[in-house]
Design a protein around this motif. Structure first.
Motif, PDB file in Angstrom:
ATOM      1  N   GLY A  48       0.803  -1.204   0.000  1.00  0.00           N
ATOM      2  CA  GLY A  48       0.000   0.000   0.000  1.00  0.00           C
ATOM      3  C   GLY A  48       0.842   1.263   0.000  1.00  0.00           C
ATOM      4  N   GLY A  58      -4.678  -1.956  -6.449  1.00  0.00           N
ATOM      5  CA  GLY A  58      -5.243  -2.376  -5.178  1.00  0.00           C
ATOM      6  C   GLY A  58      -6.224  -3.531  -5.282  1.00  0.00           C
ATOM      7  N   ARG A 101      -0.802   7.317   4.455  1.00  0.00           N
ATOM      8  CA  ARG A 101      -1.940   7.304   3.525  1.00  0.00           C
ATOM      9  C   ARG A 101      -2.049   5.945   2.840  1.00  0.00           C
ATOM     10  NH1 ARG A 101      -0.091  12.372   1.718  1.00  0.00           N
ATOM     11  NH2 ARG A 101       0.561  11.404  -0.258  1.00  0.00           N
ATOM     12  N   GLU A 138       0.895   4.082  -3.015  1.00  0.00           N
ATOM     13  CA  GLU A 138       0.611   5.483  -2.730  1.00  0.00           C
ATOM     14  C   GLU A 138       1.741   6.386  -3.217  1.00  0.00           C
ATOM     15  OE1 GLU A 138      -1.793   8.615  -1.323  1.00  0.00           O
ATOM     16  OE2 GLU A 138      -2.231   6.487  -1.676  1.00  0.00           O
ATOM     17  N   TRP A 180      -3.265   3.272   5.407  1.00  0.00           N
ATOM     18  CA  TRP A 180      -4.679   3.403   5.746  1.00  0.00           C
ATOM     19  C   TRP A 180      -5.583   2.933   4.613  1.00  0.00           C
ATOM     20  CZ3 TRP A 180      -3.565   9.027   7.681  1.00  0.00           C
ATOM     21  CH2 TRP A 180      -2.988   8.967   8.968  1.00  0.00           C
ATOM     22  N   LYS A 181      -5.119   3.114   3.372  1.00  0.00           N
ATOM     23  CA  LYS A 181      -5.924   2.702   2.217  1.00  0.00           C
ATOM     24  C   LYS A 181      -5.840   1.191   1.954  1.00  0.00           C
ATOM     25  CE  LYS A 181      -5.464   7.066  -0.376  1.00  0.00           C
ATOM     26  NZ  LYS A 181      -4.901   7.683  -1.616  1.00  0.00           N
TER      27      LYS A 181
END
Length: 265
Positions: A54, A79, A235, A58, A238-239
């Motif tokens: 992730g 993703g 970020r 990002e 968290w995604k």
């Protein structure tokens, strides 16, 4: 010498030639992948694999990840996920196919969770298949002692099989850190121990599930090594979608009362 000898000789030569060609092709695919991260450990491998993937997504890297958690899955650069279907038992040959796929897709970063238990196969996965830019060993606990034991230090030695020669290894392990450090020295690799105190409660509260500070700090250490700033790293974390077996806490209001359910199955 009879015909059987010549048949055996021809078949043996054919197999050796085929193996040489396939291995040469494998190295071509490996060289196309700029960053290869090999992840091992007793607990948290799948979570850390997903978080690292992730972070790189990002940061704008074309990323392919493979986890072998609750459900063995491929995680693509957008993703999305695809379950890995197997006709028989799991085999480390899957890692060869993984490298081939990443090479053909033009992937920048490959995140591969180690799927071997036997110490010998763990070394083979690293030295012959993944050849990582960096390794991650989440921790070393007394588990699978029938294969990697009989003691916790033996487990640490077994997990060290993925440490790349003259590369980097990141770990959150504390009790058996000295063993991992000695094994890194043998391979002329630099070992980096993460610090969970750098992770704040407000950082953890942003996850949709219960994540551990040790895992997050470990991922931050990897991100810093590759020049990815803390904000971008968080970020991406968290995604990142969690493993379907990740510990989650659900809250419900019913008849004026607040109920909490922790999914620990």
């Amino acid at each position: 010498m009879g015909l059987e000898f010549y048949y055996t000789l021809v078949i043996t030569l054919a197999v050796l030639i085929w193996w040489a060609v396939e291995y040469a092709r494998h190295k071509i695919y490996l060289n196309r992948i700029k960053i290869r991260i090999h992840i091992n450990g007793t607990r948290g491998k799948s979570s850390v694999s997903r978080l690292i993937a992730g972070v790189f997504r990002e940061a704008g890297y074309r990323t392919l990840a493979k986890t072998t958690g609750t459900n063995a899955s491929l995680i693509f650069t957008d993703g999305s996920e695809e379950l890995i279907s197997r006709r028989g038992a799991a085999s480390i040959s899957e890692q060869i196919k993984l490298v081939r796929l990443a090479g053909r897709m033009g992937i920048d970063v490959l995140v591969a969770e180690c799927m071997a238990l036997q110490p010998f196969y763990q070394e083979i996965c690293e030295e012959k298949i993944i050849k990582a830019s960096a390794a991650v060993i989440t921790n070393a606990r007394p588990d699978h002692l029938d294969v990697m034991g009989p003691t916790a230090p033996d487990v640490a030695d077994a997990l060290s099989g993925i440490i790349p020669d003259k590369g980097f290894v990141f770990t959150a392990e504390r009790e058996l850190f000295d063993i991992l450090s000695k094994n890194a020295d043998k391979r002329k690799a630099r070992i980096i121990q993460s610090d969970p105190s750098i992770v704040k409660m407000e950082d953890l509260s942003q996850f949709s599930y219960i994540e551990h500070a040790e895992n997050v700090a470990l991922v931050l250490a990897v991100a810093q090594h590759y020049g990815i700033d803390r904000e971008t790293a968080f970020r991406g974390m968290w995604k990142a979608a969690p493993d379907c077996g990740a510990l989650s806490l659900f809250k419900y209001d019913l008849d004026g009362k607040r109920y909490q359910f922790a999914n620990g199955f």
